[in-house]
Design an enzyme around this catalytic site. Structure first.
Site, mmCIF file in Angstrom:
data_model
loop_
_atom_site.group_PDB
_atom_site.id
_atom_site.type_symbol
_atom_site.label_atom_id
_atom_site.label_comp_id
_atom_site.label_asym_id
_atom_site.label_seq_id
_atom_site.Cartn_x
_atom_site.Cartn_y
_atom_site.Cartn_z
ATOM 1 C CB CYS A 26 -0.935 -0.009 1.213
ATOM 2 S SG CYS A 26 -0.059 0.067 2.811
ATOM 3 C CG MET A 27 -0.756 5.021 -1.275
ATOM 4 S SD MET A 27 0.294 5.794 -2.522
ATOM 5 C CE MET A 27 0.378 7.476 -1.924
ATOM 6 C CG PHE A 28 2.309 6.728 3.088
ATOM 7 C CD1 PHE A 28 3.117 7.779 2.681
ATOM 8 C CD2 PHE A 28 0.939 6.848 2.925
ATOM 9 C CE1 PHE A 28 2.572 8.932 2.134
ATOM 10 C CE2 PHE A 28 0.383 7.996 2.377
ATOM 11 C CZ PHE A 28 1.197 9.032 1.984
ATOM 12 N N GLY A 30 7.008 1.935 2.087
ATOM 13 C CA GLY A 30 8.450 1.905 1.833
ATOM 14 C C GLY A 30 8.833 1.202 0.548
ATOM 15 C CB THR A 32 9.665 4.527 -3.715
ATOM 16 O OG1 THR A 32 8.393 4.482 -4.374
ATOM 17 C CG2 THR A 32 10.656 5.265 -4.604
ATOM 18 C CG ASP A 103 8.872 4.386 -8.902
ATOM 19 O OD1 ASP A 103 8.570 3.548 -8.030
ATOM 20 O OD2 ASP A 103 8.780 5.615 -8.732
ATOM 21 C CD GLU A 104 4.392 4.915 -7.714
ATOM 22 O OE1 GLU A 104 3.517 4.026 -7.718
ATOM 23 O OE2 GLU A 104 4.647 5.614 -6.723
ATOM 24 C CB CYS A 201 -8.709 2.089 10.279
ATOM 25 S SG CYS A 201 -8.413 1.916 12.056
#
Length: 209
Positions: A26-28, A30, A32, A103-104, A201
């Site tokens: 997921c996002m955040f 790590g 990258t 990347d991405e 959440c």
């Protein structure tokens, strides 16, 4: 096994064997940061490394891949997967390319998966980074296929923005509220627009009726 060490890489390369490594989550989480670290390790090991990023992702830099923590790596900014193939072919005529980083990958056209396989079939190590799920919690294109095709998969988790538990979902926030289902699929705005959330959440986006 999720990652090879340098000795294992040398053993594989003695047979001119390529493969695919996928770093996802997921996002955040790590992703990258880990992506940059692996490519730098291979560069230090005297491998010729080329890195690519999609033109849509210009949050921090046009010329570099940059993680949320500030780590960076020189890269080519490309609009399509065909550009990756063309650049690799051109660079191979100058000096053999050993490693490709993308990347991405979820932001590229769907042809990128076939090109990644072609590069690996031609003896190149391909290290790919991308989100496994979109903001709705559904599989992201390209990553869903690479989960099956990659020899090595590393799935990273973040910490939930709300409760601090392990997070594996990306919550898109618009005006302080979870985005609606019909919001655009791709929106590159970094931490101002997304939060890492755990299963408990995460709020499933509502369909606009």
């Amino acid at each position: 096994m999720t990652e090879l060490d340098i000795n294992e890489i040398e053993a594989y390369n003695s047979n001119k064997m390529g493969w695919i490594e996928l770093i996802t989550g997921c996002m955040f989480a790590g992703k990258t940061e880990e992506f940059i670290r692996r490519l730098k390790v291979l560069s230090y090991a005297k491998k010729r490394v080329l890195a690519f990023k999609p033109s849509i992702d210009n949050r921090y830099s046009v010329e570099n891949i940059i993680s949320h923590s500030g780590s960076k790596l020189d890269s080519y900014l490309v609009k399509s997967s065909d550009e990756i193939k063309q650049i690799v072919e051109k660079e191979n005529q100058i000096q053999q390319v050993d490693v490709i980083g993308i990347d991405e990958v979820q932001f590229f056209d769907e042809n990128v998966v076939d090109i990644i396989e072609q590069l690996a079939d031609n003896g190149i190590i391909v290290i790919v980074n991308g989100l496994d799920k979109d903001f709705r919690g559904l599989p992201f294109k390209n990553v869903d296929k690479l989960l099956v095709k990659a020899e090595f998969v590393t799935k990273l988790r973040a910490r939930c923005h709300l409760c601090g538990s392990f997070a594996n979902r990306s919550q898109r926030i618009v005006n302080g509220q979870p985005a609606l289902w019909d919001s655009p699929l791709i929106l590159v705005d970094g931490k101002e627009s997304y939060e890492a959330r755990c299963r408990k959440c995460f709020i499933s986006p509502k369909k606009d009726v």
